[in-house]
Design a protein around this motif. Structure first.
Motif, short mmCIF file in Angstrom:
data_model
loop_
_atom_site.label_atom_id
_atom_site.label_comp_id
_atom_site.label_asym_id
_atom_site.label_seq_id
_atom_site.Cartn_x
_atom_site.Cartn_y
_atom_site.Cartn_z
N THR A 18 -26.88 33.25 93.04
CA THR A 18 -27.78 32.75 94.08
C THR A 18 -28.90 31.91 93.50
OG1 THR A 18 -27.32 34.62 95.55
CG2 THR A 18 -29.41 33.47 95.87
N THR A 55 -25.23 40.84 95.27
CA THR A 55 -23.87 40.84 94.73
C THR A 55 -23.69 39.83 93.61
OG1 THR A 55 -23.06 39.22 96.36
CG2 THR A 55 -22.92 41.56 96.96
N ARG A 93 -25.06 34.12 102.51
CA ARG A 93 -24.12 34.40 103.60
C ARG A 93 -24.70 33.99 104.95
NH1 ARG A 93 -25.18 38.95 106.71
NH2 ARG A 93 -27.27 39.73 106.26
N ASP A 94 -26.05 33.97 105.04
CA ASP A 94 -26.72 33.61 106.29
C ASP A 94 -26.83 32.10 106.48
OD1 ASP A 94 -27.21 36.30 106.86
OD2 ASP A 94 -29.10 36.29 105.76
N LEU A 111 -24.34 37.85 98.84
CA LEU A 111 -25.72 38.34 98.86
C LEU A 111 -26.37 38.07 97.51
CD1 LEU A 111 -24.97 41.94 100.22
CD2 LEU A 111 -25.98 40.09 101.56
N TRP A 112 -27.69 38.03 97.49
CA TRP A 112 -28.37 37.99 96.19
C TRP A 112 -27.94 39.21 95.38
CZ3 TRP A 112 -31.49 41.38 93.59
CH2 TRP A 112 -32.15 40.89 92.45
N THR A 158 -32.39 42.65 99.98
CA THR A 158 -32.41 41.93 101.26
C THR A 158 -33.58 42.40 102.11
OG1 THR A 158 -30.02 41.55 101.28
CG2 THR A 158 -31.14 41.56 103.41
N SER A 198 -27.59 34.77 110.99
CA SER A 198 -27.59 36.07 110.33
C SER A 198 -26.94 37.15 111.19
CB SER A 198 -29.01 36.49 109.99
OG SER A 198 -29.01 37.77 109.39
N ASP A 251 -30.10 35.32 100.80
CA ASP A 251 -28.71 35.76 100.97
C ASP A 251 -27.94 34.59 101.59
OD1 ASP A 251 -29.14 38.34 99.96
OD2 ASP A 251 -29.67 39.14 101.93
#
Length: 477
Positions: free
Chosen positions: A116, A111, A347-348, A108-109, A338, A327, A345
């Motif tokens: 990122t 984390t 992860r998506d 994530l941004w 988010t 997502s 993010d």
């Protein structure tokens, strides 16, 4: 009991490890490129289990020398001409070391904000260096991300294409009709694997014939395949076009393929895993003609751009479509950044949730070499390949197979397949070089791929001498 390594202990051990790597690079040329030991040799030399008590780093480094490196294929060797290059560099290793030391989890941004944002900026830098279409830049509706490999990029592109082709239904109900992916017969094996993972099965990929001379996808054959599928009630989902195929570096004609995809509304992914790096040089951008049609594009800095594996640069023209397809947001990942919609993010943008800070090694490479240094590296590989091709062309016992627009040369002896296979085996058995083979129009063909930053004219000329000496021994007088 061994204690955790203190910063001072890490400093001392780290110096020893860096010295070991530097010594390894300095002695590479004197090592055989590949191990001649039979399978199981390394495993048999290892102890039956882990040590009961901790050991010093010096003991591990000693075993690297005696157990591990003799059992390796040395991809950084100046005589390694197999497959495609997968080369690293000093700045890349240092960037990876920093990434490992930071241990950042960049899913994530929130984390890892800098993790990122650096990646987003670097992918824009790369897009500028390659002169990619504006639609792939962040802030334009598109953007880039680092995947582990071009195989993952193809899988993600396939999933987004299915989402689009199903009108959004795929995300909820999955593969509820017959979809088709299209690639040339020279397309990478990862295309079929992506189709299988996505639930289409191997039959979900329709191989498209190529021009026998160029080995590039036939636009007429693609159109015929799409029309036949439409008539049979099959939904065309994605076309994967290749710039620089694995066998011969053939270049699929993107202007014609792209126009067909636009006409039928089919997602176009362009796989330039190896050859995309060449586009840092303006004179080597010919493979990108027609790229404005592409919905996604990827290339591997970990092949020919001095960045260690794993690092695939992947861009999409529509990030909203990508995120909608992939997502998944469980409660434990919810956060204010988010939900603001103001951040990316990553992860998506990929299959796994977690992600390493891969952008650091790319940043180190770009900062150390600069655009000028990267162009010099690419041009060196192209020039060395052209030098080798000139040698082949001048010897009437050999023939070039196809064009060599980049740094791969395909060639063969004017003899049957068995003789060519024996030629390859004899040359590789010397331990001085390592080449691989493919089949072109059914005929056994040798491949010499240049890419190592340590490779010079001396090494290319040595490969040619080994080949001609073996040819003289093999051919009837």
């Amino acid at each position: 009991m061994a204690e955790h390594m203190t910063p001072d202990e890490f400093r001392r051990a780290g110096h020893a490890v860096v010295d070991w790597i530097a010594d390894y690079w300095a002695t590479l040329e004197r090592r055989p490129v590949t191990s001649q030991d039979p399978p199981g040799t390394v495993a048999a030399r290892l102890p039956a289990g882990p040590p009961e008590h901790g050991e010093p780093v010096e003991a591990v480094l000693a075993d690297l020398d005696t157990l591990i490196t003799p059992g390796l294929t040395h991809w950084q060797h100046p005589g390694f001409f197999g497959y495609f290059p997968a080369n690293t560099s000093g700045p890349s290793v240092l960037g990876d070391l920093v990434s490992a030391g930071l241990g950042v989890q960049g899913m994530l941004w929130a984390t890892g904000p800098a993790c990122t944002e650096l990646e987003t900026v670097l992918l824009d830098w790369l897009a500028d260096l390659l002169d990619l279409p504006k639609r792939f830049r962040s802030g334009s509706g598109g953007g880039g991300v680092i995947q582990d490999s071009a195989s993952s990029a193809t899988l993600v592109a396939t999933l987004v294409a299915l989402h689009r082709a199903g009108g959004g239904r795929w995300r909820e109900v999955g593969v509820d009709r017959r979809y088709r992916a299209y690639a040339s017969t020279q397309g990478h094996s990862s295309i079929e694997k992506a189709a299988r993972i996505a639930g289409l099965g191997a039959d979900g990929v329709r191989p498209v014939e190529v021009d026998p001379e160029t080995q590039a996808m036939s636009p007429a054959a693609l159109r015929a395949a799409i029309e036949a599928d439409l008539a049979a009630g099959v939904v065309p989902a994605i076309v994967v076009a290749t710039v620089g195929t694995t066998s011969t570096t053939a270049i699929d004609p993107l202007p014609e393929i792209g126009a067909i995809c636009a006409e039928y509304g089919v997602f176009l992914h362009v796989d330039a895993a190896y050859a995309g790096a060449a586009a840092v040089c303006p004179e080597l951008r010919f493979g990108h003609a027609g790229l404005e049609y592409a919905d996604s594009y990827c290339f591997d800095p970990h092949k020919w751009l001095l960045t260690g594996f794993d690092c695939d640069a992947f861009w999409v023209a529509d990030t909203a479509e990508l995120i909608e397809a992939l997502s998944v947001l469980p409660e434990y990942l919810r956060n204010a950044a988010t939900e603001s919609g103001a951040v990316i993010d990553y992860r998506d943008w990929q299959v796994p949730l977690g992600r390493r800070f891969r952008a650091l090694k790319l940043w180190f490479v770009l900062r150390w070499y600069g655009a000028e240094g990267l162009r010099a590296h690419i041009r060196s590989g192209v020039a060395l390949a052209a030098r080798f091709a000139d040698r082949v062309r001048a010897d009437d016992r050999f023939a070039l197979v196809g064009a060599h627009p980049y740094s791969l040369v395909c060639f063969r002896l004017a003899a049957d397949d068995e003789v060519n296979a024996e030629l390859l085996a004899r040359v590789n058995a010397t331990g001085r070089v390592h080449l691989t083979h493919t089949r072109v129009n059914g005929r056994y063909t040798l491949r010499l791929a240049v890419g190592s930053p340590q490779t010079t004219e001396v090494h290319v000329d040595e490969a040619w001498t080994l080949l001609t000496d073996a040819a003289t021994a093999l051919l009837p007088r």
